[in-house]
Design a protein around this motif. Sequence first.
Motif, PDB file in Angstrom:
ATOM      1  N   LEU A  23      78.863  52.652 100.166  1.00 34.65           N
ATOM      2  CA  LEU A  23      77.619  52.324 100.740  1.00 34.65           C
ATOM      3  C   LEU A  23      76.359  53.224 100.246  1.00 34.65           C
ATOM      4  N   SER A  24      76.873  54.607  99.723  1.00 34.87           N
ATOM      5  CA  SER A  24      75.947  55.503  99.204  1.00 34.87           C
ATOM      6  C   SER A  24      75.489  54.953  97.828  1.00 34.87           C
ATOM      7  N   GLU A  25      74.095  55.080  97.560  1.00 45.62           N
ATOM      8  CA  GLU A  25      73.420  54.639  96.082  1.00 45.62           C
ATOM      9  C   GLU A  25      73.163  55.837  95.252  1.00 45.62           C
ATOM     10  N   THR A  26      73.619  57.046  95.832  1.00 46.73           N
ATOM     11  CA  THR A  26      73.603  57.940  94.645  1.00 46.73           C
ATOM     12  C   THR A  26      74.611  58.216  93.676  1.00 46.73           C
ATOM     13  N   ARG A  27      74.261  58.407  92.355  1.00 46.66           N
ATOM     14  CA  ARG A  27      75.357  58.264  91.468  1.00 46.66           C
ATOM     15  C   ARG A  27      75.678  59.807  91.274  1.00 46.66           C
ATOM     16  N   LEU A  28      77.001  60.228  91.059  1.00 45.15           N
ATOM     17  CA  LEU A  28      77.417  61.512  90.658  1.00 45.15           C
ATOM     18  C   LEU A  28      77.759  61.440  89.178  1.00 45.15           C
ATOM     19  N   ASP A  35      73.011  72.579  73.733  1.00 50.09           N
ATOM     20  CA  ASP A  35      72.204  73.557  73.349  1.00 50.09           C
ATOM     21  C   ASP A  35      71.818  74.549  74.528  1.00 50.09           C
ATOM     22  N   TYR A  36      72.205  74.198  75.699  1.00 52.01           N
ATOM     23  CA  TYR A  36      72.051  75.281  76.702  1.00 52.01           C
ATOM     24  C   TYR A  36      73.296  75.752  77.202  1.00 52.01           C
ATOM     25  N   GLN A  37      74.485  75.025  76.929  1.00 46.86           N
ATOM     26  CA  GLN A  37      75.630  75.331  77.459  1.00 46.86           C
ATOM     27  C   GLN A  37      76.669  74.892  76.384  1.00 46.86           C
ATOM     28  N   ALA A  38      77.306  75.870  75.802  1.00 40.03           N
ATOM     29  CA  ALA A  38      77.882  75.703  74.624  1.00 40.03           C
ATOM     30  C   ALA A  38      79.314  74.733  74.983  1.00 40.03           C
ATOM     31  N   GLU A  39      79.732  75.026  76.164  1.00 37.70           N
ATOM     32  CA  GLU A  39      81.075  74.308  76.553  1.00 37.70           C
ATOM     33  C   GLU A  39      80.943  72.868  77.310  1.00 37.70           C
ATOM     34  N   CYS A  40      79.687  72.224  77.130  1.00 38.28           N
ATOM     35  CA  CYS A  40      79.235  70.980  77.609  1.00 38.28           C
ATOM     36  C   CYS A  40      80.253  69.857  76.979  1.00 38.28           C
ATOM     37  N   ALA A  41      80.584  70.018  75.736  1.00 38.10           N
ATOM     38  CA  ALA A  41      81.481  69.020  75.231  1.00 38.10           C
ATOM     39  C   ALA A  41      82.788  69.129  75.721  1.00 38.10           C
ATOM     40  N   THR A  42      83.500  70.422  75.598  1.00 37.83           N
ATOM     41  CA  THR A  42      84.958  70.481  76.183  1.00 37.83           C
ATOM     42  C   THR A  42      85.230  70.899  77.489  1.00 37.83           C
ATOM     43  N   LYS A  43      84.345  71.561  78.014  1.00 37.31           N
ATOM     44  CA  LYS A  43      84.499  71.955  79.545  1.00 37.31           C
ATOM     45  C   LYS A  43      83.177  71.562  80.508  1.00 37.31           C
ATOM     46  N   PRO A  44      83.003  70.387  80.492  1.00 31.87           N
ATOM     47  CA  PRO A  44      81.807  69.739  81.396  1.00 31.87           C
ATOM     48  C   PRO A  44      81.666  70.151  82.834  1.00 31.87           C
ATOM     49  N   PRO A  45      80.550  70.301  83.445  1.00 33.35           N
ATOM     50  CA  PRO A  45      80.603  71.130  84.604  1.00 33.35           C
ATOM     51  C   PRO A  45      80.825  69.798  85.869  1.00 33.35           C
ATOM     52  N   PRO A  46      81.153  69.982  87.142  1.00 33.57           N
ATOM     53  CA  PRO A  46      81.557  69.121  87.826  1.00 33.57           C
ATOM     54  C   PRO A  46      80.392  68.030  87.959  1.00 33.57           C
ATOM     55  N   PRO A  47      80.645  66.770  88.368  1.00 32.06           N
ATOM     56  CA  PRO A  47      79.548  65.900  88.769  1.00 32.06           C
ATOM     57  C   PRO A  47      78.682  66.375  89.637  1.00 32.06           C
ATOM     58  N   GLU A  48      77.132  65.915  89.618  1.00 27.52           N
ATOM     59  CA  GLU A  48      76.290  66.368  90.594  1.00 27.52           C
ATOM     60  C   GLU A  48      75.641  65.029  90.936  1.00 27.52           C
ATOM     61  N   PRO A  49      74.900  64.946  91.930  1.00 26.70           N
ATOM     62  CA  PRO A  49      73.992  63.870  92.259  1.00 26.70           C
ATOM     63  C   PRO A  49      72.846  63.647  91.120  1.00 26.70           C
ATOM     64  N   CYS A  50      72.509  62.482  91.042  1.00 27.72           N
ATOM     65  CA  CYS A  50      71.580  62.015  89.893  1.00 27.72           C
ATOM     66  C   CYS A  50      70.218  61.938  90.521  1.00 27.72           C
ATOM     67  N   PRO A  51      69.139  62.027  90.008  1.00 28.30           N
ATOM     68  CA  PRO A  51      67.805  61.702  90.500  1.00 28.30           C
ATOM     69  C   PRO A  51      67.826  60.180  90.935  1.00 28.30           C
ATOM     70  N   GLU A  52      66.898  59.948  91.838  1.00 28.61           N
ATOM     71  CA  GLU A  52      66.883  58.666  92.368  1.00 28.61           C
ATOM     72  C   GLU A  52      66.562  57.579  91.293  1.00 28.61           C
ATOM     73  N   GLY A  53      66.973  56.475  91.541  1.00 27.61           N
ATOM     74  CA  GLY A  53      67.089  55.448  90.454  1.00 27.61           C
ATOM     75  C   GLY A  53      68.060  55.474  89.588  1.00 27.61           C
ATOM     76  N   ALA A  54      68.523  56.714  89.074  1.00 25.45           N
ATOM     77  CA  ALA A  54      69.391  56.695  88.092  1.00 25.45           C
ATOM     78  C   ALA A  54      70.949  55.921  88.707  1.00 25.45           C
ATOM     79  N   THR A  55      71.266  55.084  88.153  1.00 28.82           N
ATOM     80  CA  THR A  55      72.411  54.246  88.377  1.00 28.82           C
ATOM     81  C   THR A  55      73.720  54.431  87.510  1.00 28.82           C
ATOM     82  N   PHE A  56      73.547  55.031  86.228  1.00 28.53           N
ATOM     83  CA  PHE A  56      74.637  55.280  85.338  1.00 28.53           C
ATOM     84  C   PHE A  56      74.574  56.624  84.977  1.00 28.53           C
TER      85      PHE A  56
END
Length: 130
Positions: A23-28, A35-56
């Motif tokens: 039922l929730s419409e907020t995508r995680l 370029d800000y977090q070197a480990e982004c490609a190998t150790k991504p952070p946990p999913p967080e809520p997206c801004p309103e309207g972002a569905t992917f």
Amino acid sequence: MLYQNTVMVIWGFMAVCLHRTVLSETRLCSQCRSDYQAECATKPPPPEPCPEGATFCSTIREKTMKGELVKFLRSCTTVMTQDCVTKPVTNITACYSTCDTDGCNHGNSVSVPTVTIAIIWTISRLLIEH
């Protein structure tokens, strides 16, 4: 009595999970930039809520003509696409990949609903056996 309480707790937990996943419409999505977090490609952070309207959720890989990774991004988006584009001036190729389930750009093959179901099943088995 314990059995009835256990069943009620399990059903309550399942109702909360169902509300969140259906039922929730907020995508995680996992959100980072190499370029800000070197480990982004190998150790991504946990999913967080997206801004309103972002569905992917999206993953963007920018590479040189030699295939060297220049930048890696994980984010939220409003457009579903699977495409690679080469920037003419820099000769950097950007490959865009999007998905439409919570946490799908995290790099884990196990989705949030699958984990939730596994946890519910494990807790219910432990409580019923005791």
